[in-house]
Motif scaffolding. Structure first.
Motif, PDB file in Angstrom:
ATOM      1  N   ARG A 119       0.836  -1.196   0.000  1.00 38.75           N
ATOM      2  CA  ARG A 119       0.000   0.000   0.000  1.00 38.75           C
ATOM      3  C   ARG A 119       0.872   1.248   0.000  1.00 38.75           C
ATOM      4  NH1 ARG A 119      -4.433  -1.483   4.639  1.00 38.75           N
ATOM      5  NH2 ARG A 119      -5.291  -3.284   3.590  1.00 38.75           N
ATOM      6  N   ALA A 120       0.396   2.244  -0.683  1.00 38.86           N
ATOM      7  CA  ALA A 120       1.113   3.521  -0.705  1.00 38.86           C
ATOM      8  C   ALA A 120       0.894   4.242   0.624  1.00 38.86           C
ATOM      9  CB  ALA A 120       0.617   4.377  -1.856  1.00 38.86           C
ATOM     10  N   GLU A 121       1.938   4.876   1.127  1.00 35.63           N
ATOM     11  CA  GLU A 121       1.813   5.632   2.378  1.00 35.63           C
ATOM     12  C   GLU A 121       1.278   7.018   2.074  1.00 35.63           C
ATOM     13  OE1 GLU A 121       5.349   5.772   4.683  1.00 35.63           O
ATOM     14  OE2 GLU A 121       5.701   3.625   4.512  1.00 35.63           O
ATOM     15  N   ARG A 122       0.546   7.577   3.037  1.00 35.27           N
ATOM     16  CA  ARG A 122       0.073   8.943   2.878  1.00 35.27           C
ATOM     17  C   ARG A 122       0.106   9.631   4.232  1.00 35.27           C
ATOM     18  NH1 ARG A 122      -6.255   9.716   2.761  1.00 35.27           N
ATOM     19  NH2 ARG A 122      -6.754   8.457   4.550  1.00 35.27           N
ATOM     20  N   THR A 123       0.252  10.928   4.198  1.00 29.47           N
ATOM     21  CA  THR A 123       0.297  11.717   5.416  1.00 29.47           C
ATOM     22  C   THR A 123      -1.072  12.351   5.631  1.00 29.47           C
ATOM     23  OG1 THR A 123       2.614  12.185   4.998  1.00 29.47           O
ATOM     24  CG2 THR A 123       1.497  13.599   6.591  1.00 29.47           C
ATOM     25  N   ILE A 124      -1.566  12.280   6.854  1.00 33.14           N
ATOM     26  CA  ILE A 124      -2.857  12.870   7.205  1.00 33.14           C
ATOM     27  C   ILE A 124      -2.589  14.073   8.096  1.00 33.14           C
ATOM     28  CG2 ILE A 124      -5.058  12.494   8.372  1.00 33.14           C
ATOM     29  CD1 ILE A 124      -4.664   9.498   7.728  1.00 33.14           C
TER      30      ILE A 124
END
Length: 75
Positions: A65-70
């Motif tokens: 899965r691609a990481e994302r910043t919240i």
């Protein structure tokens, strides 16, 4: 499915002036583990060092899965 098979052999010998004792024990074992579908079967590696078996298995590229910043907002 990952199946690990092994054999254990142990030998002990004790000598003294009035006796000689020798013990031998051995046995086989087998363990099976179900691996997740996300594992790349061709990337599984096993290493045995100092009595420890280490198995490494990588995920398939499409399963990572691609990481994302919240962003966290103040109330």
């Amino acid at each position: 499915m990952l199946t690990i098979k092994g054999e254990r052999k142990q030998e002990r010998e004790e000598k003294a002036d009035n006796y000689h004792m020798m013990e031998r024990s051995f046995g086989t074992f087998q363990r099976s583990l179900r691996l997740p579908d996300t594992i790349d079967e061709n990337s599984v590696e096993a290493r045995f060092d100092k009595g420890v078996l280490k198995i490494t298995a990588a995920k398939r590229p499409d399963a990572v899965r691609a990481e994302r910043t919240i962003a966290i907002k103040k109330a």
